[in-house]
Design an enzyme around this catalytic site. Structure first.
Site, PDB file in Angstrom:
ATOM      1  N   PRO A   1       0.824  -1.209   0.000  1.00 18.20           N
ATOM      2  CA  PRO A   1       0.000   0.000   0.000  1.00 18.20           C
ATOM      3  C   PRO A   1       0.865   1.270   0.000  1.00 18.20           C
ATOM      4  CG  PRO A   1      -0.568  -1.435   1.863  1.00 18.20           C
ATOM      5  CD  PRO A   1       0.586  -2.065   1.158  1.00 18.20           C
TER       6      PRO A   1
ATOM      7  N   ALA B   1      10.522   2.885  -1.148  1.00 23.08           N
ATOM      8  CA  ALA B   1      11.871   2.298  -1.065  1.00 23.08           C
ATOM      9  C   ALA B   1      11.908   0.944  -1.776  1.00 23.08           C
ATOM     10  CB  ALA B   1      12.285   2.134   0.396  1.00 23.08           C
TER      11      ALA B   1
ATOM     12  N   ASP C   1      14.040   2.940   6.018  1.00 25.60           N
ATOM     13  CA  ASP C   1      13.253   2.251   4.985  1.00 25.60           C
ATOM     14  C   ASP C   1      14.145   1.591   3.942  1.00 25.60           C
ATOM     15  OD1 ASP C   1      11.000   3.251   6.197  1.00 25.60           O
ATOM     16  OD2 ASP C   1      10.030   3.784   4.301  1.00 25.60           O
TER      17      ASP C   1
HETATM   18  O1  PMV Z   1       5.950   5.786   6.860  1.00 23.51           O
HETATM   19  P1  PMV Z   1       7.224   5.089   6.509  1.00 23.51           P
HETATM   20  O2  PMV Z   1       7.102   3.630   6.349  1.00 23.51           O
HETATM   21  O3  PMV Z   1       7.913   5.729   5.358  1.00 23.51           O
HETATM   22  O4  PMV Z   1       8.188   5.250   7.791  1.00 23.51           O
HETATM   23  C1  PMV Z   1       8.610   6.498   8.208  1.00 23.51           C
HETATM   24  C2  PMV Z   1       9.455   6.367   9.425  1.00 23.51           C
HETATM   25  C3  PMV Z   1       9.808   7.704  10.065  1.00 23.51           C
HETATM   26  O5  PMV Z   1      10.603   7.388  11.202  1.00 23.51           O
HETATM   27  C4  PMV Z   1       8.565   8.439  10.528  1.00 23.51           C
HETATM   28  C5  PMV Z   1      10.584   8.606   9.124  1.00 23.51           C
HETATM   29  C6  PMV Z   1      11.971   8.110   8.807  1.00 23.51           C
HETATM   30  O6  PMV Z   1      12.542   8.639   7.840  1.00 23.51           O
HETATM   31  O7  PMV Z   1      12.520   7.283   9.535  1.00 23.51           O
END
Ligand code: PMV
Length: 308
Positions: free
Chosen positions: A96, A105, A147
């Site tokens: 998703p 990523a 990520d």
């Molecule tokens: O929402 P995602 O899966 O892209 O995760 C972001 C994680 C954060 O800690 C909020 C941002 C980051 O760059 O680590």
């Protein structure tokens, strides 16, 4: 035709605080994946990237510098020291989008690996991760790098920004249910809001990040020693702190509460927050009830995955 698949991911502990130098733990989720297929195109056509999910075609020569699909192809070609090939790259993802599962990523990772195979280049995990990181900046502004790391290495990682990656050994496998609120929430916005709040009250936010960092350390020990029972309360505590930071939402809180009421021993939002996904720690005896409760409480989808 060459096809490469990359799994999605969830952050088990430590999101947001990881941007400010605290550790975080993330694991791959193999039930969802982003694939990139590459085949030769007619001579002189250059490279075209087709996204079946986004229904868009990007011609490398015409794409703007901030187009993430073109940017990852350009970065990879520069690293491989190769000119633009005549090739069609087709992307398809079941991860998703904008939901805290690392879709951007994973798409970038598949593109780099597919191009490397197509051009007969060896590419190691560290190189993939660093290329993907450069493009994650277009998506996220100031990404911590977690990520690209977990997705490129496709292993559980204990991550501290700017430090060499450490993979984590899972002593005793455990199962999580991942519930999707269906609310799209770009990470960049949540991360930007946290930055503003941190700038307005650094002491308070640094304290919250320290508390999250301590939870991550405890979770790491629990994962590596097989004390899986300790993880539930740590998820609850992490979720409470994320709410205090301001990145939860009514939908997330509702799914977290529903999972707990149905027998999950802990639950929390994952990733950027405000929407996207949450996770709940489940067991053989509870996972069906938790899955049902999540759907009944409005989850748009539930993935059950075993870590380790
Ligand atoms: O929402 P995602 O899966 O892209 O995760 C972001 C994680 C954060 O800690 C909020 C941002 C980051 O760059 O680590």
């Amino acid at each position: 035709m060459i096809t490469v698949a990359t799994p999605g991911k969830v952050i088990l502990f430590g999101e947001h605080a990881v941007v400010y130098g605290r550790p975080a733990i993330a694991v791959p989720v193999t039930q969802v994946r982003a694939t990139a297929s590459i085949e030769v195109a007619r001579s002189g056509r250059g490279t075209t990237i087709l996204s079946t999910d986004l229904a868009r075609a990007v011609h490398l020569r015409e794409a703007t510098p901030d187009d993430p699909l073109a940017a990852i192809v350009r970065a990879a070609l520069a690293r491989f020291n190769r000119p633009e090939p005549d090739a069609n790259i087709t992307i398809h993802s079941t991860i998703p989008i904008a939901s805290g599962m690392g879709s951007s990523a994973a798409v970038s990772t598949s593109i780099v690996r597919a191009l490397a195979k197509f051009l007969d280049r060896e590419v190691d995990e560290a190189t993939v991760s660093s290329l993907v990181y450069e493009v994650e900046k277009l998506h996220h502004g100031t990404p911590s790098g977690i990520d690209n790391t977990v997705v490129a290495y496709a292993r559980p990682v204990y991550f501290i920004r700017g430090q060499p990656i450490q993979t984590s050994n899972v002593r005793q496998p455990f199962t999580i249910a991942i519930g999707d609120t269906g609310v799209k929430s770009p990470t960049k916005i949540a991360v930007g809001d946290v930055r503003k709040a941190w700038e307005a009250d650094r002491d308070r936010y640094e304290r919250l990040f320290d508390q999250i960092g301590s939870i991550v350390e405890q979770a790491r020990t629990a994962i590596e020693t097989g004390e899986v029972g300790a993880l539930g309360p740590l998820m609850d505590a992490n979720h409470t702190l994320l709410s205090e930071i301001g990145v939860s939402s009514d939908e997330l809180d509702q799914l977290v509460a529903a999972a707990k009421a149905a027998g999950a021993s802990g639950a929390k939002l994952v990733g950027g927050g405000r929407g996207g996904n949450m996770i709940a720690l489940v067991e053989e005896s509870t996972h069906a009830a938790v899955e049902r409760a999540l759907i009944d409480s409005g989850a748009k989808g539930v993935i059950v995955t075993t870590v380790g």
